[in-house]
Design a protein around this motif. Structure first.
Motif, PDB file in Angstrom:
ATOM      1  N   SER A  18      -9.853  -3.097  -3.417  1.00 59.00           N
ATOM      2  CA  SER A  18      -8.813  -2.142  -2.810  1.00 59.00           C
ATOM      3  C   SER A  18      -9.107  -2.044  -1.025  1.00 59.00           C
ATOM      4  O   SER A  18      -8.252  -1.486  -0.505  1.00 59.00           O
ATOM      5  CB  SER A  18      -8.982  -0.792  -3.319  1.00 59.00           C
ATOM      6  OG  SER A  18      -8.658  -0.682  -4.689  1.00 59.00           O
ATOM      7  N   CYS A  41     -11.062   3.613  -3.241  1.00 62.72           N
ATOM      8  CA  CYS A  41     -10.135   3.564  -4.689  1.00 62.72           C
ATOM      9  C   CYS A  41      -9.663   4.909  -4.804  1.00 62.72           C
ATOM     10  O   CYS A  41      -8.426   5.088  -5.153  1.00 62.72           O
ATOM     11  CB  CYS A  41     -10.963   2.885  -5.835  1.00 62.72           C
ATOM     12  SG  CYS A  41     -10.990   1.140  -5.978  1.00 62.72           S
ATOM     13  N   GLN A  42     -10.415   5.958  -4.801  1.00 67.28           N
ATOM     14  CA  GLN A  42     -10.194   7.192  -5.411  1.00 67.28           C
ATOM     15  C   GLN A  42      -9.120   7.794  -4.464  1.00 67.28           C
ATOM     16  O   GLN A  42      -8.180   8.350  -4.770  1.00 67.28           O
ATOM     17  CB  GLN A  42     -11.213   8.212  -5.504  1.00 67.28           C
ATOM     18  CG  GLN A  42     -12.259   7.743  -6.642  1.00 67.28           C
ATOM     19  CD  GLN A  42     -13.309   8.823  -6.991  1.00 67.28           C
ATOM     20  OE1 GLN A  42     -12.968  10.089  -7.226  1.00 67.28           O
ATOM     21  NE2 GLN A  42     -14.458   8.552  -6.981  1.00 67.28           N
ATOM     22  N   PHE A  99      -5.577   5.846  -4.821  1.00 63.97           N
ATOM     23  CA  PHE A  99      -4.967   6.351  -6.044  1.00 63.97           C
ATOM     24  C   PHE A  99      -4.423   7.615  -5.984  1.00 63.97           C
ATOM     25  O   PHE A  99      -3.292   7.958  -6.489  1.00 63.97           O
ATOM     26  CB  PHE A  99      -6.078   6.366  -7.193  1.00 63.97           C
ATOM     27  CG  PHE A  99      -5.563   6.730  -8.540  1.00 63.97           C
ATOM     28  CD1 PHE A  99      -4.404   6.123  -9.240  1.00 63.97           C
ATOM     29  CD2 PHE A  99      -5.952   7.759  -9.220  1.00 63.97           C
ATOM     30  CE1 PHE A  99      -4.048   6.506 -10.242  1.00 63.97           C
ATOM     31  CE2 PHE A  99      -5.701   8.151 -10.494  1.00 63.97           C
ATOM     32  CZ  PHE A  99      -4.553   7.449 -11.050  1.00 63.97           C
ATOM     33  N   GLN A 109      -1.278   7.782  -4.075  1.00 63.83           N
ATOM     34  CA  GLN A 109      -0.235   7.011  -4.859  1.00 63.83           C
ATOM     35  C   GLN A 109       0.278   7.734  -6.089  1.00 63.83           C
ATOM     36  O   GLN A 109       1.463   7.990  -6.381  1.00 63.83           O
ATOM     37  CB  GLN A 109      -0.467   5.717  -5.201  1.00 63.83           C
ATOM     38  CG  GLN A 109      -0.660   4.474  -4.115  1.00 63.83           C
ATOM     39  CD  GLN A 109      -1.298   3.399  -4.776  1.00 63.83           C
ATOM     40  OE1 GLN A 109      -1.226   3.020  -5.824  1.00 63.83           O
ATOM     41  NE2 GLN A 109      -1.920   2.353  -4.029  1.00 63.83           N
ATOM     42  N   SER A 110      -0.686   8.465  -6.660  1.00 65.09           N
ATOM     43  CA  SER A 110      -0.350   9.231  -7.973  1.00 65.09           C
ATOM     44  C   SER A 110      -0.264  10.745  -8.050  1.00 65.09           C
ATOM     45  O   SER A 110       0.200  11.452  -8.751  1.00 65.09           O
ATOM     46  CB  SER A 110      -1.078   8.644  -8.856  1.00 65.09           C
ATOM     47  OG  SER A 110      -2.520   9.147  -8.754  1.00 65.09           O
ATOM     48  N   GLU A 123      -2.532   5.648 -15.787  1.00 65.44           N
ATOM     49  CA  GLU A 123      -2.101   5.587 -14.170  1.00 65.44           C
ATOM     50  C   GLU A 123      -3.170   4.995 -13.480  1.00 65.44           C
ATOM     51  O   GLU A 123      -3.104   4.106 -12.589  1.00 65.44           O
ATOM     52  CB  GLU A 123      -1.776   6.972 -13.630  1.00 65.44           C
ATOM     53  CG  GLU A 123      -0.436   7.419 -13.962  1.00 65.44           C
ATOM     54  CD  GLU A 123      -0.572   8.478 -15.463  1.00 65.44           C
ATOM     55  OE1 GLU A 123       0.203   9.114 -15.801  1.00 65.44           O
ATOM     56  OE2 GLU A 123      -1.598   8.425 -15.777  1.00 65.44           O
ATOM     57  N   TRP A 124      -4.532   5.600 -13.674  1.00 68.93           N
ATOM     58  CA  TRP A 124      -5.781   4.887 -13.244  1.00 68.93           C
ATOM     59  C   TRP A 124      -6.044   3.631 -13.609  1.00 68.93           C
ATOM     60  O   TRP A 124      -6.264   2.677 -12.756  1.00 68.93           O
ATOM     61  CB  TRP A 124      -6.857   5.924 -13.497  1.00 68.93           C
ATOM     62  CG  TRP A 124      -8.381   5.725 -13.290  1.00 68.93           C
ATOM     63  CD1 TRP A 124      -9.446   5.611 -13.786  1.00 68.93           C
ATOM     64  CD2 TRP A 124      -8.719   5.050 -11.835  1.00 68.93           C
ATOM     65  NE1 TRP A 124     -10.432   5.216 -13.143  1.00 68.93           N
ATOM     66  CE2 TRP A 124     -10.129   5.035 -11.658  1.00 68.93           C
ATOM     67  CE3 TRP A 124      -8.077   5.038 -10.558  1.00 68.93           C
ATOM     68  CZ2 TRP A 124     -10.845   4.377 -10.615  1.00 68.93           C
ATOM     69  CZ3 TRP A 124      -8.809   4.833  -9.425  1.00 68.93           C
ATOM     70  CH2 TRP A 124     -10.124   4.669  -9.338  1.00 68.93           C
ATOM     71  N   TYR A 165      -3.467   1.295 -11.612  1.00 73.47           N
ATOM     72  CA  TYR A 165      -4.016   1.400 -10.365  1.00 73.47           C
ATOM     73  C   TYR A 165      -5.080   0.104 -10.309  1.00 73.47           C
ATOM     74  O   TYR A 165      -4.815  -0.720  -8.978  1.00 73.47           O
ATOM     75  CB  TYR A 165      -4.614   2.488  -9.944  1.00 73.47           C
ATOM     76  CG  TYR A 165      -5.228   2.409  -8.553  1.00 73.47           C
ATOM     77  CD1 TYR A 165      -4.409   2.359  -7.314  1.00 73.47           C
ATOM     78  CD2 TYR A 165      -6.487   2.021  -8.300  1.00 73.47           C
ATOM     79  CE1 TYR A 165      -4.915   2.146  -6.077  1.00 73.47           C
ATOM     80  CE2 TYR A 165      -7.087   1.757  -6.819  1.00 73.47           C
ATOM     81  CZ  TYR A 165      -6.221   1.824  -5.875  1.00 73.47           C
ATOM     82  OH  TYR A 165      -7.032   1.615  -4.811  1.00 73.47           O
ATOM     83  N   ARG A 166      -5.926  -0.207 -11.116  1.00 74.36           N
ATOM     84  CA  ARG A 166      -6.807  -1.036 -10.745  1.00 74.36           C
ATOM     85  C   ARG A 166      -6.211  -2.463 -11.286  1.00 74.36           C
ATOM     86  O   ARG A 166      -6.671  -3.510 -10.658  1.00 74.36           O
ATOM     87  CB  ARG A 166      -8.287  -0.707 -11.677  1.00 74.36           C
ATOM     88  CG  ARG A 166      -9.015   0.455 -11.008  1.00 74.36           C
ATOM     89  CD  ARG A 166      -9.920   0.779 -11.831  1.00 74.36           C
ATOM     90  NE  ARG A 166      -9.559   1.561 -13.157  1.00 74.36           N
ATOM     91  CZ  ARG A 166     -10.410   2.143 -14.049  1.00 74.36           C
ATOM     92  NH1 ARG A 166     -11.697   1.996 -13.889  1.00 74.36           N
ATOM     93  NH2 ARG A 166      -9.686   2.710 -15.159  1.00 74.36           N
ATOM     94  N   SER A 175      -4.496  -3.354  -8.143  1.00 73.75           N
ATOM     95  CA  SER A 175      -5.265  -3.581  -7.047  1.00 73.75           C
ATOM     96  C   SER A 175      -5.758  -5.209  -6.849  1.00 73.75           C
ATOM     97  O   SER A 175      -5.690  -5.675  -5.929  1.00 73.75           O
ATOM     98  CB  SER A 175      -6.577  -2.653  -6.944  1.00 73.75           C
ATOM     99  OG  SER A 175      -7.499  -2.997  -5.981  1.00 73.75           O
TER     100      SER A 175
END
Length: 369
Positions: free
Chosen positions: A140, A203-204, A207, A210-211, A226-227, A230-231, A234
């Motif tokens: 990320s 990352c946090q 995320f 985005q969310s 969703e998490w 995201y990964r 990425s």
């Protein structure tokens, strides 16, 4: 010169340049489209100390037995040594590079913030999960991407190189393959904090932007689809950006991946059916998963299906753990599963008899296709 005439000339130049650029891109893409992936491959260890004569003898042995492409590490110095020798023999050379796992990376070591962070709060800079060479950087982070992009560009600049081959292009295993867990005295019946990556600030923050979800506030982050997505994304975004770099340099690009997309997502956040690669090398190492030879066929089939048969799959076989006398079965299963070719690891273990078998079966099944 009047203004109207000047505008006309400028417009003509813009159109001409656009046509030339587009023609170049079309030509570059045509070369990747025309490349023959239906060959057999070998992952090869770099060795700058080996003489040219010894390398030539090794390459000739491979070529005589149906290996017409090698994936080799060692960076630019090794490539500059091996490519002229391989060209004389008629073997394609692709640069094998570790992507997100960066042991021995002196530049990365100067940036502790580049490394992935587990849900337990431990950074891969300090704590290496499972084995010492697991030193993962975060996909990320833009600085990480630029660092990897630089390496890809350096490899692409080597004259005669056919392509770049990405390895370790994923997160650290959140769930180890079934047969490997006892080796580390583990029972991974769920995603445990010390193996669940990445929870770094980047990352946090990305995320949440985005969310709208704050991971740190989730009671159980492993249940957040969703998490998870995201990964996946990425890593996918990083790979697809590298694909563009390779293609802009008129080079092919492939990757060694986990056996099939569903499994790859589950154990290492690797959503490889969404990657824009030219070819994929699933490492269908059946023994790691306590599976039999037939699993090689079904895993290959799943990968072919998930890619809609739109790009080549080269099935990777782990020779040291294939039971004695079963190598022909493993190769047949790969081809019957839809593989365009077979890649073998590791080279030090393969016998002349096994090379002959690979050549015979490759000729048979690849000719049929």
């Amino acid at each position: 010169m009047n203004r109207v005439k000047f505008k006309t000339i400028v417009s003509f130049i813009v159109v001409a340049v656009t046509i030339m650029v587009n023609a170049g891109l079309v030509q570059a893409q045509a070369k990747t489209d025309d490349y023959r992936w239906d060959k057999n491959w070998m992952w090869v260890y770099a060795d700058l100390k080996k003489s040219d004569a010894d390398w030539t003898a090794k390459l000739e042995r491979y070529k005589e037995n149906g290996i017409s492409g090698i994936l080799i590490g060692g960076g630019v110095p090794m490539l500059e040594k091996i490519i002229p020798l391989a060209d004389q023999v008629g073997i394609d050379v692709h640069a094998w590079m570790w992507t997100l796992n960066r042991p021995g990376d002196k530049e990365a070591k100067q940036h502790p913030d580049w490394y992935t962070v587990s849900r337990k709060g431990e950074s891969c800079f300090d704590v290496h999960p499972y084995v010492d060479y697991y030193q993962w950087v975060c996909p990320s982070k833009e600085e990480v991407y630029k660092h990897i992009e630089k390496q890809v560009k350096e490899l692409c600049a080597v004259e005669g190189l056919k392509g770049v081959h990405l390895d370790y292009v994923r997160y650290s295993d959140v769930i180890l393959a079934k047969a490997l867990q006892p080796k580390y005295n583990l029972v991974q019946d769920k995603e445990y904090p010390e193996f669940d990556f990445c929870y770094c600030e980047t990352c946090q923050a990305k995320f949440k932007e985005q969310s709208g979800i704050d991971v740190s506030k989730l009671e159980d982050p492993t249940q957040s689809e969703e998490w998870r997505q995201y990964r996946y994304q990425s890593v996918t975004d990083l790979v697809n950006r590298l694909v563009k770099v390779a293609h802009q340099n008129n080079k092919l690009i492939s990757a060694a991946v986990f056996p099939y997309p569903e499994l790859a997502r589950t154990i290492c956040r690797q959503s490889w059916d969404e990657w824009d690669l030219d070819a994929v090398f699933p490492m269908v190492y059946q023994n790691f998963y306590d599976e039999n030879m037939h699993w090689i066929k079904t895993s290959t089939q799943k990968g072919v299906r998930d890619l809609n048969n739109e790009k080549p799959i080269i099935t990777g076989l782990y020779l040291p753990q294939i039971p004695e006398g079963k190598f022909p079965i493993a190769v047949k299963k790969a081809f019957k599963g839809g593989a365009s070719g077979v890649a073998v690891f590791d080279e030090d273990k393969i016998t002349d008899e096994e090379l002959m078998i690979l050549n015979e079966l490759g000729t048979k099944y690849q000719t049929v296709k």
